[in-house]
Structures are given as C-alpha cells and as structure tokens.
Design a protein around this motif. Structure first.
Motif, mmCIF file in Angstrom:
data_model
loop_
_atom_site.group_PDB
_atom_site.id
_atom_site.type_symbol
_atom_site.label_atom_id
_atom_site.label_comp_id
_atom_site.label_asym_id
_atom_site.label_seq_id
_atom_site.Cartn_x
_atom_site.Cartn_y
_atom_site.Cartn_z
ATOM 1 N N CYS A 17 0.806 -1.210 0.000
ATOM 2 C CA CYS A 17 0.000 0.000 0.000
ATOM 3 C C CYS A 17 0.844 1.267 0.000
ATOM 4 N N GLN A 106 -6.972 7.165 10.135
ATOM 5 C CA GLN A 106 -6.189 7.063 8.907
ATOM 6 C C GLN A 106 -4.776 7.624 9.084
ATOM 7 N N ASP A 109 -2.873 5.076 11.301
ATOM 8 C CA ASP A 109 -2.604 3.912 10.446
ATOM 9 C C ASP A 109 -1.457 4.213 9.486
ATOM 10 N N ARG A 110 -1.426 5.434 8.956
ATOM 11 C CA ARG A 110 -0.344 5.827 8.041
ATOM 12 C C ARG A 110 0.999 5.812 8.764
#
Length: 135
Positions: A17, A106, A109-110
């Motif tokens: 990703c 987010q 998580d990044r």
C-alpha cells in the motif's frame, strides 16, 4: 481447475500500500509532512491528549473531560488540541457550548505503516551497523 496460487487482498503487508522508511527514502515533501505530525506527537501533553481521545469508549471525548486531567489552563489545552488537529491526528465537532474530539485513524494507520518493517525483511543483528561499531 487451475492450481494457481491466489493472492489474498489486504494481506500483502505495508509494501503493497505504501512505502516505509526502510524501503524507500522519503522525498522532501513527505519528510516535511511527517515532521509536522511527529512534532505534534513530540510533546508529552499532546501525546496524553491523543491517548485520552483515542482510548475513550465511544470514540470521542468532550473538551470538558480533557481539561481537568491537566494542571494547565483551558486556553493551553485548546492550543494543544489545535496543533493535534492541524497535524491531521484528530477532528472536532462543536455541540452547543462544548467541543467533542475524535481520533482520525487514517493518520495513525499511516504512521504505523511507515514505521513498520516489511514482512520478510531481516532484522539487523545486535552489534552490527553504525550503533554497534561505536561500542
């Protein structure tokens, strides 16, 4: 029926990703953006605020519940929350006279993806590399 292996989506690790610090050097823009986030996390008060927000049952917390946990004035707490919000770590919503804060997963998580060692990449042995050479 074919005996091909099927790739399972979402289980290819972080390499699939986004790049990590261990796979691709950051460009100037990425480093600048990440530095803002790490700077926001580099203060103990902001780190505690983020932890209180993230760990709250229901996923959000009122500023009225955050302020008493610190020996700081309400404007100082608001300033710290503003910096966390500018870094993209939290969001807020005003309800009447109170503001409620919630984590933006987010971004965390990044950060986790960027700091994660890719699967299959060997861990350097103790005593090797620059840190081991100094001893």
């Amino acid at each position: 029926m074919s005996k091909q292996e099927l790739a399972v989506l979402g289980q290819d690790g972080v390499e699939g990703c986004c790049p990590t610090l261990l796979t691709v050097p950051l460009d100037e823009g990425q480093a600048t953006d990440l530095a803002k986030v790490f700077k926001a996390l580099g203060d103990p008060v902001r780190l505690r605020l983020l932890s209180m927000i993230a760990s709250r049952a229901g996923g959000e917390i009122c500023v009225c519940d955050l302020t008493p946990a610190f020996d700081l004035s309400q404007p100082t707490i608001s300033h710290h929350l503003k910096l966390l919000k500018q870094a993209g770590l939290i969001d807020s919503e005003r309800r009447g006279t109170w503001v409620y804060y919630r984590l933006l997963p987010q971004m965390t998580d990044r950060l986790a993806a960027i700091l994660t060692r890719p699967a299959g990449r060997p861990v350097p042995e103790a005593g090797t590399g620059a840190a081991g050479a100094a001893s």
